[in-house]
Design a protein around this motif. Structure first.
Motif, short mmCIF file in Angstrom:
data_model
loop_
_atom_site.label_atom_id
_atom_site.label_comp_id
_atom_site.label_asym_id
_atom_site.label_seq_id
_atom_site.Cartn_x
_atom_site.Cartn_y
_atom_site.Cartn_z
N ASN A 182 0.83 -1.21 0.00
CA ASN A 182 0.00 0.00 0.00
C ASN A 182 0.86 1.27 0.00
OD1 ASN A 182 0.89 -0.41 2.65
ND2 ASN A 182 -0.96 0.48 3.56
N ARG A 183 2.05 1.17 0.56
CA ARG A 183 2.95 2.33 0.56
C ARG A 183 3.56 2.55 -0.83
NH1 ARG A 183 6.01 1.61 6.46
NH2 ARG A 183 4.13 1.95 7.72
N GLU A 185 1.95 1.91 -3.56
CA GLU A 185 0.85 2.56 -4.27
C GLU A 185 0.80 4.05 -3.92
OE1 GLU A 185 -2.79 0.56 -3.46
OE2 GLU A 185 -2.06 -1.40 -4.13
N MET A 186 1.03 4.38 -2.66
CA MET A 186 1.03 5.77 -2.23
C MET A 186 2.11 6.56 -2.95
SD MET A 186 2.52 7.14 1.38
CE MET A 186 4.13 6.55 0.82
N ALA A 189 1.21 7.11 -6.50
CA ALA A 189 0.15 8.12 -6.62
C ALA A 189 0.72 9.52 -6.52
CB ALA A 189 -0.91 7.89 -5.54
N ASP A 264 -0.38 10.91 9.38
CA ASP A 264 -1.75 10.42 9.55
C ASP A 264 -2.14 10.32 11.02
OD1 ASP A 264 -0.15 8.32 10.39
OD2 ASP A 264 -1.22 6.78 9.25
N SER A 284 -6.09 9.33 5.15
CA SER A 284 -5.95 8.06 4.46
C SER A 284 -4.88 8.21 3.38
CB SER A 284 -7.27 7.65 3.82
OG SER A 284 -7.62 8.55 2.78
N LEU A 285 -4.43 7.08 2.84
CA LEU A 285 -3.44 7.15 1.76
C LEU A 285 -4.00 7.87 0.55
CD1 LEU A 285 -1.76 3.62 1.92
CD2 LEU A 285 -0.91 5.79 2.81
N GLY A 286 -5.31 7.69 0.30
CA GLY A 286 -5.93 8.37 -0.82
C GLY A 286 -5.99 9.87 -0.64
N LEU A 288 -3.62 11.62 0.88
CA LEU A 288 -2.27 12.19 0.96
C LEU A 288 -1.89 13.08 -0.22
CD1 LEU A 288 0.49 12.52 2.27
CD2 LEU A 288 1.12 10.26 1.38
#
Length: 339
Positions: A182-183, A185-186, A189, A264, A284-286, A288
């Motif tokens: 997930n990191r 992906e962050m 992004a 966070d 959330s990561l989204g 960020l």
């Protein structure tokens, strides 16, 4: 008196190593006079019964009023040995001072129970939790210290300033830590939004797993230089124990390195700094990329936040640790360490 977990034979004793016990003792000496602070080092391999007795004798010989130490493990052991229950029993019987027991990982149940056990043995035990609030957690209704920020001596701050004086800001955002999926992906992004992102900038290799990240760690000054090389850095607050947030030391380190913090953390960082003014909060990561954009696209806003965060971080590094300990000591009716 300070009883360091990693003492003079650890290779991490002295300024510029992020050794909490060196920094706390050196800073207290700067604030109160070095003649009022002493250190008790336990060499590797020393039998527990030996250092227990030697410690009690030394405490009485020098007239110590407080002991600051790491109660998650025995000093100098490095192998998980824990005999602080026996040591505190002896200290409580033959010495009349206060034990200031520091913890970093109380989110782990077994570690937490160590502190709870020591607190139940004597009211002259005070927990100093670096990462989490602990009021009433050990004994109902009894205040403890936590979370509290890393202390920093003038010696170490001078070394940080010297190292950072040659650092140029080359990236928008840095991330220091393990690259979980997930990191990754962050990071992608953020890059898709046009941000320059650097991962583990203090390292020369491409560490991705937890094992690789922990191995062959560069020195702390290089870590600080890595933080300073970006306009902002990301902090994830969840404990490795899972399910709970902590005030990570990286928060104040970001300020001391002079970089903007993006975190966070819901309600721990905000105890000391103002969210959305002195640092950026993402839920959330989204969330960020938008938070990063809101700061980094506005040069004046990001600079105001960075400067204010750095200024308060320096204040907290000098006064926050011992000031908070002294405040709780007085609330508990225990002797002041700053009087």
């Amino acid at each position: 008196m300070v009883v360091p977990y990693e003492g003079r034979d650890s290779g991490l004793w002295g300024p510029g190593h992020r050794n909490l016990y060196f920094e706390a003792g050196a800073l207290l000496g700067e604030l109160q006079g070095h003649d009022r602070v002493s250190f008790f080092h336990v060499d590797r391999g020393t039998a527990s019964g030996t250092w227990h007795t030697q410690l009690v004798d030394y405490l009485n010989d020098v007239g110590a009023t407080h002991v600051l130490t790491h109660i998650e493990g025995d000093p100098g052991a490095g192998d998980g040995t824990w005999t602080w229950d026996s040591a505190w029993s002896l200290m409580d019987r033959f010495w009349g001072g206060v034990l200031l027991g520091t913890m970093f990982d109380s989110a782990f149940r077994y570690t937490f129970l160590k502190g709870k056990f020591l607190a139940r043995m004597s009211p002259r035990f005070l927990l100093v939790d670096i990462c989490m609030p602990m009021d009433g957690a050990l004994v109902r209704g009894v205040p403890e210290v936590g979370p509290v920020n890393m202390p920093m001596s003038d010696e170490s701050m001078a070394l940080v300033e010297e190292r950072l004086s040659t650092v140029e800001v080359e990236h928008d955002v840095s991330f220091v830590g393990v690259l979980y999926p997930n990191r990754i992906e962050m990071i992608e992004a953020l890059r898709a939004e046009g941000f320059s992102v650097v991962v583990n900038p203090h390292r020369q290799d491409e560490a991705r797993t937890r094992q690789e990240t922990m191995a062959n760690q560069p020195g702390w000054l290089e870590y600080m230089a890595g933080l300073a090389g970006s306009r902002a850095t990301i902090n994830f607050s969840e404990s490795s124990a899972g399910g709970v947030q902590q005030l990570k030391t990286r928060v104040i380190e970001a300020g001391l390195a002079g970089t903007l913090l993006l975190t966070d953390d819901v309600n721990l960082t905000s105890r000391f700094w103002t969210p959305d003014v002195e640092y950026g909060y993402f839920s959330s990561l989204g969330d960020l990329p938008g938070v990063a954009e809101s700061f980094l696209s506005d040069g004046q806003r990001s600079e105001r936040a960075r400067v204010a965060f750095a200024h308060k971080s320096r204040e907290l590094a000098r006064t926050g640790f011992w000031g908070e300990i002294d405040s709780v000591l007085l609330r508990r009716g225990l002797p002041s360490v700053l009087a």
